[in-house]
Enzyme design. Structure first.
Site: not given
Lengths: 237, 144
Positions: B37, B107
């Protein structure tokens, strides 16, 4: 490269089969990662011509469908294998490995560099908003802010050039990794592997290296995209 | 994709953003990134060398809301913990607290990695003789 009759076409009558086969088999090639661009073009056009849907307009529905499916597969194989990065990603996929399994592939040095660039972009945005916000109290102050912004832009542009160079270097690492796979496939103790070097000794290390290189390229590309956006906005504002 | 309330809360009101002054003692810095990402996260921990307790934490993250929320939450989570305790924090704790959806689990992994990287960095600076420890500056992004 043309080691076998393409299974994309019937070996007896040459009709498209539309079979669900992998990208290498679609081209009728053994699984070798070093791909000659000109040979790929030739094979793509030759097969594309032989199973073009226009030739099967009046054919039986099954044959017409096979022509459409085969053509779609061929285009996909051409695109996937034509670009070294997508070829590498496809190699991982073909062997049930994913790039995004974890974040361990990003070296600390790369993460630090990305962070430094992001901070640079953040600073550029801040200076820009000051310059555009008319917060400077004097014309001299405004000129100074504009000069700082121009300087920052130049720095960011230089950084982008460095990153492009780093991507080129990673591209060469990728080619070297591909050559390692092909060497392992050709020199495997139990004879050359039609299916590539994935079952030859040292595959895990080659997979790890491939993942690291592809991660780096993906990261650098994302970063360059962020830089492009920041510079564009700077121009447009 | 809808963010959970807790993610939005941390995102709009992030805790402990920033960094410690350059050269400040007893600070461990971890910078980690996620290639899929493009996110990058810097976590700094101020650790008491006498008892190994994390006294303060700061972060700066460039990334999506979940990455920012994960690092923000982690700064709160580690404060007051011993480094060994902090080393044992699993990303699942972050997932649970923030109700992260499957696509955002990376994340939380990133935040877990950041804790480990920061503590490892701090330990590296602790190893030299105690007298010289003060002379070792905190590592910064610029030096990378």
């Amino acid at each position: 490269m043309q080691a076998q009759e393409p299974r994309t076409l019937c070996t007896t009558c040459g009709a498209p089969l539309g079979a669900a086969i992998d990208c290498f088999a679609t081209l009728g090639w053994p699984r070798r990662l070093a791909i000659d661009r000109a040979a790929l073009e030739r094979t793509y056009h030759e097969l594309g011509r032989r199973m073009h849907p226009d030739r099967f307009v009046a054919a039986a529905p099954a044959l017409r469908d096979a022509s459409l499916r085969g053509t779609a597969r061929l285009t996909q194989a051409y695109r996937t294998l034509g670009d070294p990065v997508s070829r590498g990603l496809y190699w991982l996929e073909l062997h049930g490995r994913k790039l995004a399994d974890n974040n361990k592939e990003v070296s600390p040095a790369l993460a630090e560099m990305v962070f430094a660039v992001q901070e640079q972009l953040d600073d550029l945005r801040t200076v820009r908003s000051v310059a555009r916000g008319g917060e400077a109290e004097t014309p001299a102050g405004a000129a100074e802010t504009a000069a700082i912004e121009a300087e920052m832009r130049t720095e960011v542009e230089e950084r982008r050039e460095e990153l492009r160079g780093a991507i080129d270097a990673a591209g060469r690492e990728l080619e070297a990794n591909f050559a390692d796979w092909d060497k392992a496939a050709a020199e495997s103790p139990d004879g050359p592997h039609e299916a590539g070097g994935a079952s030859a000794p040292g595959a895990d290390a080659r997979f790890a290296e491939l993942k690291a290189i592809l991660s780096k390229i993906a990261y650098l590309r994302t970063l360059i995209r962020d830089i492009d956006r920041a510079l564009e906005t700077a121009q447009a504002a | 994709m809808a963010y959970s309330e807790k993610v939005i809360e941390h995102y709009t009101n992030p805790r402990n953003v920033g960094s410690f002054a350059k050269g400040e003692d007893n600070v461990g810095t971890g910078i980690v990134g996620a290639p899929e990402c493009g996110d990058v996260m810097k976590l700094q921990l101020k650790i008491n060398p006498a008892n190994g307790v994390i006294e303060d934490a700061k972060f700066k993250t460039f990334g999506c809301g979940s990455a920012i929320a994960s690092s923000s939450y982690v700064t709160e989570l580690v404060k007051g913990k011993h480094v060994d305790e902090a080393m044992a924090i699993k990303n699942t704790a972050i997932v649970q607290e923030l109700n992260l959806p499957p696509v955002k689990i990376h994340c939380s992994v990133l935040a877990e990695d950041a804790i480990k990287a920061a503590i490892t960095d701090w330990r590296k600076h602790q190893e030299p003789a105690v007298e010289s420890a003060d002379a070792v500056p905190a590592r910064t992004a610029q030096e990378g």
